[in-house]
Design a protein around this motif. Sequence first.
Motif, PDB file in Angstrom:
ATOM      1  N   ASN A  81       2.367   6.902  -1.151  1.00 31.95           N
ATOM      2  CA  ASN A  81       1.270   6.017  -1.495  1.00 31.95           C
ATOM      3  C   ASN A  81       1.633   5.207  -2.736  1.00 31.95           C
ATOM      4  O   ASN A  81       2.183   5.754  -3.701  1.00 31.95           O
ATOM      5  CB  ASN A  81       0.002   6.841  -1.759  1.00 31.95           C
ATOM      6  N   ARG A 140       0.811  -1.220   0.000  1.00 34.50           N
ATOM      7  CA  ARG A 140       0.000   0.000   0.000  1.00 34.50           C
ATOM      8  C   ARG A 140       0.846   1.273   0.000  1.00 34.50           C
ATOM      9  O   ARG A 140       0.415   2.309  -0.459  1.00 34.50           O
ATOM     10  CB  ARG A 140      -0.940  -0.009   1.199  1.00 34.50           C
ATOM     11  N   LYS A 162      -8.495  10.071  -4.700  1.00 32.71           N
ATOM     12  CA  LYS A 162      -7.739   8.986  -5.338  1.00 32.71           C
ATOM     13  C   LYS A 162      -7.975   7.643  -4.651  1.00 32.71           C
ATOM     14  O   LYS A 162      -7.818   6.597  -5.259  1.00 32.71           O
ATOM     15  CB  LYS A 162      -6.233   9.288  -5.254  1.00 32.71           C
ATOM     16  N   ILE A 163      -8.274   7.697  -3.347  1.00 36.61           N
ATOM     17  CA  ILE A 163      -8.272   6.419  -2.646  1.00 36.61           C
ATOM     18  C   ILE A 163      -9.622   5.941  -2.129  1.00 36.61           C
ATOM     19  O   ILE A 163      -9.733   4.803  -1.716  1.00 36.61           O
ATOM     20  CB  ILE A 163      -7.288   6.431  -1.461  1.00 36.61           C
ATOM     21  N   GLN A 193      -0.205   3.998  -4.997  1.00 37.74           N
ATOM     22  CA  GLN A 193      -1.040   4.186  -6.190  1.00 37.74           C
ATOM     23  C   GLN A 193      -0.571   5.305  -7.114  1.00 37.74           C
ATOM     24  O   GLN A 193      -1.063   5.432  -8.224  1.00 37.74           O
ATOM     25  CB  GLN A 193      -2.479   4.498  -5.771  1.00 37.74           C
ATOM     26  N   ASP A 250      -6.857   2.144   3.523  1.00 36.69           N
ATOM     27  CA  ASP A 250      -7.644   1.717   2.374  1.00 36.69           C
ATOM     28  C   ASP A 250      -8.899   0.982   2.848  1.00 36.69           C
ATOM     29  O   ASP A 250      -8.888   0.307   3.873  1.00 36.69           O
ATOM     30  CB  ASP A 250      -6.822   0.758   1.498  1.00 36.69           C
TER      31      ASP A 250
END
Length: 730
Positions: free
Chosen positions: A77, A61, A318-319, A79, A499
């Motif tokens: 992060n 993550r 975004k999350i 991502q 998350d």
Amino acid sequence: MGDSDGGLLNSPLLENLGSDDYLSVWKSYGAYGILGAVIISILIPILLSAMFMGKTKEKQRGVPVEVGGEAGYAVRNAQVTDLVEVPWQGATTMAALFEQSCKKNSQNRYLGTRKLISKEFITASDGRKFEKVHLGDYEWQTYGDVFGRVCNFASGLVRLGHNLDSRAAIFSETRAEWFMALQGCFRQSITVVTIYASLGEDALIHSLNEAQVSTLICDSKQLKKLDAISPSLKSIQNVIYFEDDGTENDTVSGSTSKWTIASFSEVEKLGSKSPVPPSFPSKNGIAVVMYTSGSTGLPKGVMITHGNIVATVAGVMKIIPDLSSNDVYLAYLPLAHVFELAAESFVLAIGCRLGYGSALTLTDNGSKIKKGTKGDASALEPTLMTAVPAILDRIRDGVLKEVEKHGGLVKQLFDIAYKRRLAAVEGSWFGAWGLEKNFWDIMVFQKVRALLGGHIRFVLCGGAPLSADSQRFINVCMGAPIGQAYGLTETFAGGAFSDADDLTVGRVGPPLPCCYIKLVSWEEGGYRTTDKPMPRGEIVVGGFSVTAGYFNNQEKTNESYKVDDRGMRWFYTGDIGQFHPDGCLEIIDRKKDIVKLQHGEYISLGKVEAALAASSYVENVMVYADPFNNYCVALVVPSHQVLEKWAQEAGISYKDFSELCDKVEAVSEVQQSLTKVGKAAKLDKFEIPAKIRLLPEPWTPESGLVTAALKIKREQLKAMFKDELQKLYA
Ligand SMILES: *[C@@H]1O[C@H](CO)[C@@H](O)[C@H](O)[C@H]1NC(C)=O
Ligand SMILES: *[C@@H]1O[C@H](CO)[C@@H](O)[C@H](O)[C@H]1NC(C)=O
Ligand SMILES: CC(=O)N[C@H]1CO[C@H](CO)[C@@H](O)[C@@H]1O
């Protein structure tokens, strides 16, 4: 968290959730439920475990990243490779974000408020009076409506005579006009000062004077208070108040007559009659000076830029996946706190509905709700809400108390259901999935879910660490994931965020995509980034959400903020954390709460207090360690009920509770219990209080000994009980 925990709650909030009769429906469960449960709980897992093999692999993550500035262990992060700065192109300020979102969603419903139908006062048996309200359904304004009103308000401010080079302040409970007034100010590049409604008079005067506020925007019920303190307010020229339906028209008189006073709707009218072109702020302009209570002294104002707010919004977008204009957010926490302001800014960017409520009217059993009428959650049926741990703890305790009260079959059924779902949540294929999950949902959990309207699909939790118990309880009973957030006013709530699919407990997730989190070794405290098995150190946040510093306090700003060689701003939080291998952060300590004892051992007061709280005798506890000794002591507020029950059984006689607290037998009994729970929590010998003192009076936010979120205020307690502490070391 951090230095500037404003305390998210007014204490009445805590009284009303989890009240008594939530689940009387449960009585109706019969033996067939148990029978079905037993059959299903044996059969389904066998089938399932045959169907699925193995567990899902651990997901990465957060990943280590190379950054500038002080050496440390930094993570980003997983991502995103580059930090995100804006929710979409062009939304570089809150004013731009607002206009663009309102245009895009102009026909969609946006802000909802409940109309007051009736109000009455009920006198309880002890003579105390309680206000009860009957509120109607939500009435909605579209994004288009709200945009129009905000434009009018912005023009009206100018027409009213607000000097555009001076600041405005908002001092009010959470409501639609709060957010509209904020946006109105932004449209004219006016910096808004926010003040916590529960801060005392001194703090209010200090903040308004320090920030030289010229226009104050407030609830009509604050007008009287302002009248009383008006001689101390140096810079106020205009007062704009929000009208309330149902309250008498508050008139303002006396010294306040030197102010220009207008209602919110009068200002709107002024603006609609003669519009003024907007004057848009820049990304580095200060949007908000947010005054937070801090654990000591006068409140500090944190300077939040437009860029900070949109960066946190972009990071969260975004999350949290799959949100749309169909979602509904229930707003009831104070908007003067950074978590609520961040959440409402996020909702604006999503373009969904936002219904306003209040802590006292949240559930059908809310203390201000007239019997038989609907609380905010059942009227709104929200899909999203924010909560602070104290609220989730209350919900859990309320449900468990109710289950316990019914006992028998109800309790057995609940226990089986809970165990089965818990096993599933914890990732065992022997837990309840599929059909069985539906069965338990219908049989048991639907009733719990109905408390919050029955449609919750995501709970955002912040403000303080959430206990593993409460997190599990909400996962299991609400069937909804909890996003735990870690952030401070100084980082505009941006920090770490767990998350939705991360079901582990006790962690706050990887860094938000708008910032990096770095651990910096703290040698004195014994936390190093080279520690095994995980790197540990002070948590430092860097990136777009890091605010501009403290208002009018360059010295304190220099202490806590640093700009690195690459131009990135970092905030030193004073919290201690460790990074798990999957890149998730865990908060483990506070720098301020660690004391080095005479022989060089470090004692973490917060850790010890958390361990001692497990004793049923403890209602509240503060551990104190004098660096010139090699042991610690504790002040304990014992639970009346538990201590008196023990005294009765032990045949101890006493006049009143205060006398009982002074009895040697009572002190020794509580101390034994503390030693026991301390050992169970693997505390070292020097971490278990060698002497304790029992204090009969509870510590309340009113007495100033705990924050509104019920965290102990160490400095105040130390000052108040100086003599008692000295005696413990005598
Ligand atoms: C309050 O003021 C409004 C408008 O000025 C007026 O219409 C209303 O009757 C007043 N209400 C009371 C209770 O005096
Ligand atoms: C804060 O730091 C800046 C830049 O390093 C320096 O110019 C300024 O004098 C400092 N101010 C105070 C009050 O310490
Ligand atoms: C104490 C109390 O007000 N209990 C009520 C809580 O709500 C349920 C259902 O909404 C009522 O049945 C209880 O009487």
